[in-house]
Design a protein around this motif. Structure first.
Motif, short mmCIF file in Angstrom:
data_model
loop_
_atom_site.label_atom_id
_atom_site.label_comp_id
_atom_site.label_asym_id
_atom_site.label_seq_id
_atom_site.Cartn_x
_atom_site.Cartn_y
_atom_site.Cartn_z
N THR A 155 0.21 7.12 -6.69
CA THR A 155 -1.01 7.91 -6.91
C THR A 155 -0.85 9.36 -6.46
OG1 THR A 155 -1.92 7.13 -4.80
CG2 THR A 155 -2.54 5.91 -6.79
N GLN A 176 0.82 -1.22 0.00
CA GLN A 176 0.00 0.00 0.00
C GLN A 176 0.85 1.27 0.00
OE1 GLN A 176 -3.42 0.19 -0.43
NE2 GLN A 176 -2.93 -1.92 -0.96
N LYS A 221 0.49 4.18 -2.84
CA LYS A 221 0.28 5.60 -2.56
C LYS A 221 1.42 6.44 -3.13
CE LYS A 221 -2.38 4.84 1.70
NZ LYS A 221 -3.60 5.53 1.25
N ASP A 231 -6.75 7.19 -4.39
CA ASP A 231 -6.52 5.76 -4.21
C ASP A 231 -7.78 4.96 -4.50
OD1 ASP A 231 -4.02 6.51 -3.46
OD2 ASP A 231 -4.24 6.01 -1.33
#
Length: 212
Positions: free
Chosen positions: A39, A32, A36, A123
């Protein structure tokens, strides 16, 4: 403002290839933090993008025209700026995936426009596209600019009661003022079950849950 304007902004700012690189292999990324890290730069690039005079002037000219039309009835007009992505209201609804900018002054519309475009790469929106096998290029975004009212209450109506589809009722969820926090799940709503027909009536009211 049409999808052609969105594509022009990407073209003018040379963003197509940079977006493609940052989105590459995101569908198989399980980390994750790494997700991130891809993005967030995408959103920053869109927010900082230059907007051509053609697009900026078109936005401002239309806004001023509406301001002048509504000024007597609604002085100090504020705006709602929200997405209208391709396929957004189709079989795979994008409802709630993108950001809306509310109570925006006319002079701040272009900035708000870029913020809404940037929300294509939130996200949740990127994960939604991946989950439904949409390519980024298949879902360009148009943006709506709508004069705002100052509401007593706002919310969402379901014209069929999903929990009791044979009941011939509809469901309204509402909160005082604007409903943006409700739509994000940050504010509890009062729920009203309404009978259909020529003389609709409230058959049940379920107050919002409150916490001390």
């Amino acid at each position: 403002v049409t999808t052609a304007a969105y594509n022009q902004i990407l073209e003018d700012n040379h963003l197509h290839n940079r977006i493609r690189i940052l989105l590459n292999n995101l569908d198989v990324t399980e980390d994750q933090a790494q997700f991130k890290s891809r993005t967030q730069p995408l959103r920053q690039m869109i927010r900082k993008a230059g907007v051509s005079d053609e697009i900026e002037n078109a936005i401002k000219e239309q806004a001023v025209l509406i301001d002048q039309t509504l000024d007597k009835a609604f002085p100090g007009q504020l705006w709602a700026v929200r997405s209208w992505a391709v396929c957004e209201d189709g079989r795979h609804s994008f409802a709630g995936q993108f950001d809306s900018e509310l109570r925006i002054k006319t002079e701040d519309l272009v900035k708000a426009y870029l913020h809404v475009l940037a929300s294509r790469f939130s996200d949740r929106a990127v994960k939604y596209r991946i989950h439904n096998n949409f390519n980024e290029v298949d879902t360009p975004m148009a943006v709506l600019f709508m004069p705002m009212v100052d509401p007593v209450a706002a919310g969402v109506v379901y014209t069929s009661n999903l929990k009791d589809p044979d009941s011939d009722t509809m469901v309204i969820s509402a909160v005082p003022g604007l409903a943006n926090r409700m739509l994000k799940g940050e504010e509890q709503a009062d729920t009203f079950i309404i009978s259909k027909g020529h003389t609709p009536k409230i058959t049940q009211m379920i107050p919002a849950e409150t916490t001390e």
